[in-house]
Design a protein around this motif. Structure first.
Motif, PDB file in Angstrom:
ATOM      1  N   ILE A  33       0.815  -1.212   0.000  1.00 55.67           N
ATOM      2  CA  ILE A  33       0.000   0.000   0.000  1.00 55.67           C
ATOM      3  C   ILE A  33       0.852   1.268   0.000  1.00 55.67           C
ATOM      4  O   ILE A  33       0.462   2.282  -0.557  1.00 55.67           O
ATOM      5  CB  ILE A  33      -0.999  -0.012   1.188  1.00 55.67           C
ATOM      6  CG1 ILE A  33      -2.056   1.080   1.058  1.00 55.67           C
ATOM      7  CG2 ILE A  33      -0.279   0.115   2.505  1.00 55.67           C
ATOM      8  CD1 ILE A  33      -3.080   0.820   0.001  1.00 55.67           C
ATOM      9  N   ASP A  34       2.068   1.206   0.588  1.00 58.39           N
ATOM     10  CA  ASP A  34       2.922   2.392   0.631  1.00 58.39           C
ATOM     11  C   ASP A  34       3.697   2.610  -0.669  1.00 58.39           C
ATOM     12  O   ASP A  34       4.472   3.561  -0.785  1.00 58.39           O
ATOM     13  CB  ASP A  34       3.873   2.329   1.821  1.00 58.39           C
ATOM     14  CG  ASP A  34       4.837   1.156   1.750  1.00 58.39           C
ATOM     15  OD1 ASP A  34       4.823   0.415   0.741  1.00 58.39           O
ATOM     16  OD2 ASP A  34       5.605   0.975   2.708  1.00 58.39           O
ATOM     17  N   GLY A  35       3.494   1.741  -1.651  1.00 55.91           N
ATOM     18  CA  GLY A  35       4.164   1.887  -2.941  1.00 55.91           C
ATOM     19  C   GLY A  35       5.428   1.064  -3.060  1.00 55.91           C
ATOM     20  O   GLY A  35       5.995   0.962  -4.141  1.00 55.91           O
ATOM     21  N   GLY A  36       5.869   0.473  -1.959  1.00 59.72           N
ATOM     22  CA  GLY A  36       7.060  -0.369  -1.996  1.00 59.72           C
ATOM     23  C   GLY A  36       6.723  -1.792  -2.420  1.00 59.72           C
ATOM     24  O   GLY A  36       5.620  -2.064  -2.903  1.00 59.72           O
ATOM     25  N   PHE A  37       7.683  -2.669  -2.233  1.00 62.52           N
ATOM     26  CA  PHE A  37       7.494  -4.061  -2.604  1.00 62.52           C
ATOM     27  C   PHE A  37       7.890  -4.957  -1.449  1.00 62.52           C
ATOM     28  O   PHE A  37       8.744  -4.616  -0.645  1.00 62.52           O
ATOM     29  CB  PHE A  37       8.338  -4.431  -3.827  1.00 62.52           C
ATOM     30  CG  PHE A  37       7.940  -3.708  -5.081  1.00 62.52           C
ATOM     31  CD1 PHE A  37       6.902  -4.171  -5.862  1.00 62.52           C
ATOM     32  CD2 PHE A  37       8.599  -2.549  -5.463  1.00 62.52           C
ATOM     33  CE1 PHE A  37       6.532  -3.506  -7.014  1.00 62.52           C
ATOM     34  CE2 PHE A  37       8.234  -1.875  -6.619  1.00 62.52           C
ATOM     35  CZ  PHE A  37       7.196  -2.350  -7.393  1.00 62.52           C
TER      36      PHE A  37
END
Length: 195
Positions: free
Chosen positions: A134-138
């Protein structure tokens, strides 16, 4: 026109197949750049090229942007390809995200029996997958973990999954054979080694 289900589509779980993705997420997908640029005019055959080029899977990320994986899932729901095509997605061993997309789609539209028959063998696929958070990371998970989520969880990739019949009920009705775990084979080998 681009956001409509094909005219000869069959209702899934008593509704338009696209409605399996919640309205707010569907709207975000329709407004996304990837949908407008890469999903317009796709057919079941050309969608394979897009699925093969996926580098991750997930639901929404960042400022509630849908992932490419979720966009392609909605496109599959629109196109409603034959089950044979989806089964080929699942059986494909070369492209792991194509397999994950096929498994996710089958979990949305398949019957309980089909889901167990085609997804349980994937529990032996231990390849790594990149999951968009959700935070854009992986984060890294394995295919078997993703399949386990599909079989056990109510929500995967920000999508509410339709309810399925529990496995033990299908076993009691003689529709499925009891599941054999790979761990049982390992335990038997260890017992043989002890003697």
């Amino acid at each position: 026109m681009a956001n409509r289900t094909v005219s000869d589509a069959i209702a899934i779980h008593g509704t338009n197949p696209q409605y399996l993705i919640e309205k707010i997420i569907r709207t975000r997908i329709y407004e996304s750049l990837y949908w407008k640029e890469s999903c317009f005019g796709l057919t079941a055959e050309t969608l394979i090229d897009r699925a093969v080029s996926l580098t991750s899977f997930g639901g929404q990320y960042g400022n509630q942007k849908p992932t490419e994986f979720l966009c392609l899932t909605l496109k599959l729901l629109q196109l409603q390809p034959s089950k044979e095509i989806i089964i080929e997605f699942i059986r494909n061993e070369e492209y792991k995200y194509l397999r994950a997309l096929g498994a996710f789609y089958l979990r949305l539209v398949g019957t309980s029996l089909e889901i167990y028959q085609y997804l349980e063998p994937l529990l032996y696929d231990y390849r790594k997958l990149r999951k968009r958070t959700i935070d854009g990371g992986f984060t890294i998970i394995h295919m078997d973990e993703f399949i386990d989520e599909l079989l056990r969880e109510d929500r995967v990739c920000d999508t509410i999954l339709p309810r399925i019949i529990k496995r033990y009920v299908l076993e009691e009705n003689d529709e499925l054979q009891p599941r054999e775990s790979a761990l049982e084979d390992l335990l038997e080998e260890e017992d043989d080694d002890d003697y």
